[in-house]
Design an enzyme around this catalytic site. Sequence first.
Site, short mmCIF file in Angstrom:
data_model
loop_
_atom_site.label_atom_id
_atom_site.label_comp_id
_atom_site.label_asym_id
_atom_site.label_seq_id
_atom_site.Cartn_x
_atom_site.Cartn_y
_atom_site.Cartn_z
N ASN A 155 100.48 -16.86 42.13
CA ASN A 155 100.48 -18.29 42.45
C ASN A 155 99.10 -18.95 42.45
OD1 ASN A 155 99.82 -17.07 44.88
ND2 ASN A 155 101.04 -18.47 46.13
N GLU A 254 97.92 -10.14 53.09
CA GLU A 254 98.15 -11.59 53.14
C GLU A 254 99.55 -11.82 52.63
OE1 GLU A 254 96.14 -13.90 54.33
OE2 GLU A 254 94.41 -12.61 54.68
N LEU A 255 100.49 -12.05 53.53
CA LEU A 255 101.91 -12.00 53.16
C LEU A 255 102.57 -13.38 53.22
CD1 LEU A 255 102.66 -8.66 55.05
CD2 LEU A 255 101.85 -9.00 52.71
N CYS A 288 101.79 -20.06 49.75
CA CYS A 288 102.18 -19.43 51.00
C CYS A 288 101.93 -20.34 52.20
CB CYS A 288 101.41 -18.13 51.18
SG CYS A 288 99.64 -18.38 51.10
N GLU A 465 90.89 -13.28 55.33
CA GLU A 465 90.09 -13.51 54.12
C GLU A 465 89.31 -14.80 54.34
OE1 GLU A 465 92.86 -13.29 50.77
OE2 GLU A 465 92.45 -11.15 50.66
P1 NAP Z 1 105.12 -9.83 45.27
O1 NAP Z 1 106.39 -9.66 44.53
O2 NAP Z 1 104.96 -9.11 46.54
O3 NAP Z 1 103.96 -9.41 44.25
C1 NAP Z 1 102.61 -9.52 44.56
C2 NAP Z 1 101.85 -8.47 43.78
O4 NAP Z 1 102.22 -7.18 44.25
C3 NAP Z 1 102.16 -8.47 42.28
O5 NAP Z 1 100.99 -8.14 41.57
C4 NAP Z 1 103.20 -7.36 42.19
O6 NAP Z 1 103.31 -6.79 40.91
C5 NAP Z 1 102.63 -6.37 43.17
N1 NAP Z 1 103.57 -5.36 43.63
C6 NAP Z 1 104.92 -5.40 43.64
N2 NAP Z 1 105.42 -4.22 44.10
C7 NAP Z 1 104.36 -3.43 44.38
C8 NAP Z 1 104.21 -2.10 44.86
N3 NAP Z 1 105.26 -1.35 45.16
N4 NAP Z 1 102.97 -1.62 45.03
C9 NAP Z 1 101.90 -2.36 44.73
N5 NAP Z 1 101.97 -3.62 44.24
C10 NAP Z 1 103.19 -4.15 44.08
O7 NAP Z 1 104.84 -11.35 45.59
P2 NAP Z 1 104.90 -12.60 44.59
O8 NAP Z 1 106.31 -13.01 44.47
O9 NAP Z 1 104.14 -12.33 43.35
O10 NAP Z 1 104.05 -13.68 45.40
C11 NAP Z 1 104.63 -14.58 46.27
C12 NAP Z 1 104.47 -14.12 47.71
O11 NAP Z 1 103.10 -14.01 48.00
C13 NAP Z 1 105.01 -15.14 48.67
O12 NAP Z 1 105.72 -14.51 49.70
C14 NAP Z 1 103.76 -15.80 49.23
O13 NAP Z 1 103.92 -16.35 50.50
C15 NAP Z 1 102.81 -14.66 49.23
N6 NAP Z 1 101.42 -15.16 49.24
C16 NAP Z 1 100.70 -15.02 50.38
C17 NAP Z 1 99.41 -15.51 50.45
C18 NAP Z 1 98.59 -15.38 51.69
O14 NAP Z 1 97.40 -15.69 51.66
N7 NAP Z 1 99.16 -14.93 52.81
C19 NAP Z 1 98.85 -16.13 49.33
C20 NAP Z 1 99.62 -16.26 48.20
C21 NAP Z 1 100.91 -15.76 48.16
P3 NAP Z 1 104.67 -6.97 40.03
O15 NAP Z 1 104.90 -8.43 39.97
O16 NAP Z 1 104.31 -6.31 38.77
O17 NAP Z 1 105.78 -6.31 40.77
#
Ligand code: NAP
Length: 485
Positions: A155, A254-255, A288, A465
């Site tokens: 994102n 950061e979830l 997020c 962060e």
């Molecule tokens: P995601 O599905 O958890 O993926 C994030 C990253 O993790 C991707 O590079 C993904 O790769 C990787 N990943 C997936 N499974 C993994 C595993 N088993 N081991 C290691 N890495 C793995 O999240 P998203 O849908 O891309 O992002 C949206 C989420 O991020 C939302 O919930 C949002 O709130 C959160 N977010 C939080 C913050 C914050 O600062 N707290 C900032 C931005 C976004 P693949 O896609 O290849 O599976």
Amino acid sequence: MIHSPLLPHLAGYINDRWISADAGKRQDVVNPATGEKLADVPVMGAAETRRAIASAKRALATPADAATRRRWLTAIRDALLEQQQEIGRILCLEHGKPWKEAQGEVQYAASFFDYYAPLAETATAPETLPGKVKDCIWTLYKRPVGVVGLITPWNFPIAMIAKKIAPALAAGCPSLIKPAPDTPLTMIALFQIMADRLDLPKGMVNLVMGDAAQIGGELMHSPDVAMVSFTGSTAVGRLLMQQASPRVKRLGLELGGNAPFIVLDDADLDAAADGLMINKFRGAGQTCVCANRVYVQRGVYDAFAQKLVERVSKLKVGDGMKDGTDIGPLINANGYAKVKGHLADALDKGATLLTGKQPDALNAGDGLFFTPAVIGNVDDTMQCCQEETFGPLIPLISFTDDDEVIRRANDTEFGLAAYVFGKDRARSHRIIAQLHFGHCAYNTGTGPAAIAPFGGMLSSGLGREGGREGLMEYIEVQTVPDGSH
Ligand code: NAP
């Protein structure tokens, strides 16, 4: 297809060399606005990850001094700003966000390198505590934690890695970075900049993309990786916590969020509506920190709803590359289906559509473009209040008094961001003090900044962060009492 001077290699980067996947496998990167293929990139797995970890481990053996690390950060900042247009263009094409937002994200990313550059020297210097205790002089040495794995979502393709790699380099930690498969090109461009402009030791930064479970698994199980910093969903964060436990590995998480946005009856309603527009529609609502539940006090509910609907109905949805676009497409079909599902669920359960399209009218002809919607008469049981929608849907919920809104805002396992609008500072701050969210903004819809620590409470994560705290995540403090004086 994309052509860019920053993308001569559509590859990973290990030990100072651009590399393909061992098995030769590749996957497409698609422009979400047009469906056009932009490029293909390698699909790597465990073996490439192990080599990257080994190369990072070798880099750890030849640490750079603080002045050198400061120079690296300054050089990356300068390069990002010089190449802002081109990096922003790549980002806009692969993510879909509007051109201006993409350019702003590159500047935001640069601000982390700018902020951490001086701290690479000042915050990592040894610190001798005043006086003698137990007949010793006590000195604290700031050691890099070691090799770090950095995993980012799609994102904010450049900002999310800037928040991690800037403090990691400032602390002296070699890294292995895994970008999200929807947006790997911006990351490759950053690596091209680092390869061209910096004299980093071999293996100091490594880029591995592909099979998340394999790459993540290696990072979590390797004894040579001291820490993993992850930004993404809470579901994956939970898995990483389990995988971290055998080695008691350090984690930064950061979830996800479920941000309440509270409009009190003494708020400046125009300021609140303007703040919500900026907060909610950045990245088409795929952030997020953006408001997920908008609580409006009963006495001002109708007036606020009207101001909001006026603004939202004017938004122009389209290709981020085109002039005048306010909102780009959603990232992919799954993301689109989730937002549409939340809208349908709310309307089925009695919410009213104040602006936007009925779910049936959001048909295939819209591609990944989602017409921004505001819904009223929402209650907390609807999916859009229970889960992070991650899209341009605003649910309006009315409340009666402060205690009620505190209880309802806190009725979530998440604790990332919250917003309070109201003129009476003391009243608003009484509310803020009772909210369990790491980022609690008052009379502004703003998200984080490089100078300040940002992170979640509860299921929204671990660690911070930004700010000094963001650097300390990458530092082990080693305490040396010296009795030889
Ligand atoms: P995601 O599905 O958890 O993926 C994030 C990253 O993790 C991707 O590079 C993904 O790769 C990787 N990943 C997936 N499974 C993994 C595993 N088993 N081991 C290691 N890495 C793995 O999240 P998203 O849908 O891309 O992002 C949206 C989420 O991020 C939302 O919930 C949002 O709130 C959160 N977010 C939080 C913050 C914050 O600062 N707290 C900032 C931005 C976004 P693949 O896609 O290849 O599976």
